[in-house]
Design a protein around this motif. Structure first.
Motif, PDB file in Angstrom:
ATOM      1  N   VAL A 183       0.843  -1.201   0.000  1.00  0.00           N
ATOM      2  CA  VAL A 183       0.000   0.000   0.000  1.00  0.00           C
ATOM      3  C   VAL A 183       0.877   1.250   0.000  1.00  0.00           C
ATOM      4  N   ILE A 184       1.918   1.249   0.821  1.00  0.00           N
ATOM      5  CA  ILE A 184       2.832   2.393   0.883  1.00  0.00           C
ATOM      6  C   ILE A 184       3.484   2.627  -0.475  1.00  0.00           C
ATOM      7  N   ALA A 185       4.017   1.566  -1.084  1.00  0.00           N
ATOM      8  CA  ALA A 185       4.677   1.707  -2.381  1.00  0.00           C
ATOM      9  C   ALA A 185       3.713   2.215  -3.440  1.00  0.00           C
ATOM     10  N   HIS A 186       2.520   1.637  -3.495  1.00  0.00           N
ATOM     11  CA  HIS A 186       1.528   2.034  -4.500  1.00  0.00           C
ATOM     12  C   HIS A 186       1.119   3.490  -4.301  1.00  0.00           C
ATOM     13  N   THR A 187       0.927   3.885  -3.057  1.00  0.00           N
ATOM     14  CA  THR A 187       0.520   5.265  -2.778  1.00  0.00           C
ATOM     15  C   THR A 187       1.605   6.247  -3.206  1.00  0.00           C
ATOM     16  N   ILE A 188       2.858   5.950  -2.893  1.00  0.00           N
ATOM     17  CA  ILE A 188       3.956   6.847  -3.282  1.00  0.00           C
ATOM     18  C   ILE A 188       4.051   6.938  -4.803  1.00  0.00           C
ATOM     19  N   ILE A 189       3.950   5.797  -5.491  1.00  0.00           N
ATOM     20  CA  ILE A 189       4.012   5.804  -6.953  1.00  0.00           C
ATOM     21  C   ILE A 189       2.916   6.676  -7.541  1.00  0.00           C
ATOM     22  N   ASP A 190       1.700   6.571  -6.997  1.00  0.00           N
ATOM     23  CA  ASP A 190       0.593   7.355  -7.536  1.00  0.00           C
ATOM     24  C   ASP A 190       0.700   8.829  -7.162  1.00  0.00           C
TER      25      ASP A 190
END
Length: 287
Positions: A249-256
């Motif tokens: 979730v953290i990685a996906h949020t940062i990417i977006d």
């Protein structure tokens, strides 16, 4: 009886298969799980995947893909205040679907958030793993989009403007968090649990959810869909290994966040790659 170990990963029979002869209660549970999966998908990521495929087919049968556009976080109203209200409500109701998936995972004396690793017990390690995944997935993802644009196979993605109102960036951050929670909790936390209970193999689960993730992004063009399939394979393997959805979730949020907020800057710096051409049509992004 399905249980989880201390890492949050599901544990069950050694071969993860049901006995040849199922009791009526087992058959009922399998039917219920099948309907549960179908309903959750049809009101969340599965619905968006269907719209995405239809949008791509529509775009492919019209003008060349390279001449078409789609918009991230499109405006809902010409009036800034009402647009912000509609955007916030859209995020809120999307998160309600995440809450539904978590609720369905909840069992007596078995905390669903702890079981899928959506908690803060290992937040420092989750952040480090999330940042590592951003480096591993985020930068190549930009390259995939750039290559897709250069070969004329990616639809031009138009980001939301950053200068329309002071609250725009805050809403874009919330939208990025919504995307991270929606995709990772449903694709990984929910589907992995339910498909495992139906006796699917780890390989089958990881590949099928990665393909579903790719179809969810097909409205941007097949290169972006392919990139998201690869992302799904990596994230699925990481979830199986770590037993925690939080770093994903953290990685996906940062990417977006980088995509939503940083894309307008990239369009200004590299207009040949990121700036939109004169549009031939504008496919509607998935709702």
């Amino acid at each position: 009886m399905w249980q989880s170990d201390k890492s949050g990963a599901l544990r069950g029979p050694a071969d993860w298969t049901y006995p040849p002869t199922l009791s009526p209660a087992d058959r009922y549970d399998r039917r219920r799980l099948g309907w549960e999966i179908a309903i959750v998908l049809l009101v969340s990521v599965g619905q968006s995947a269907i719209y995405s495929v239809v949008s791509f087919v529509r775009a492919a049968t019209r003008a060349p893909i390279s001449q078409q556009q789609t918009q991230l976080n499109p405006s809902r109203s010409a009036e800034p205040l009402w647009d912000a209200i509609y955007q916030f409500l859209d995020i809120f109701f999307s998160l309600a679907l995440v809450a539904l998936a978590v609720y369905l995972l909840w069992e007596p004396a078995n905390n669903a958030l702890r079981r899928i690793g959506l908690d803060f017990r290992r937040f420092g390690g989750d952040i480090l793993r999330g940042v590592l995944l951003v480096v591993l997935i985020g930068a190549p993802g930009i390259g995939v989009y750039a290559i897709g644009r250069s070969i004329g196979q990616s639809i031009t993605v138009i980001p939301a403007p950053l200068d329309s109102s002071w609250w725009v960036i805050a809403l874009l951050v919330l939208a990025a968090l919504r995307a991270g929670l929606t995709e990772e909790v449903i694709f990984l936390g929910f589907l992995f649990d339910r498909l495992r209970r139906l006796g699917w193999s780890w390989t089958g689960i990881i590949v099928s959810t990665a393909l579903l993730r790719g179809s969810y992004h097909l409205y941007q063009g097949w290169p972006s869909a392919l990139g998201n399939v690869v992302m799904g394979l990596v994230f699925g393997w990481c979830y199986k290994r770590w037993g925690r959805v939080m770093p994903l979730v953290i990685a996906h949020t940062i990417i977006d966040i980088v995509a939503f907020v940083g894309y307008p800057l990239a369009a200004a710096w590299w207009p040949a790659i990121f700036a939109p051409p004169a549009p031939a049509s504008t496919p509607t992004p998935t709702p």
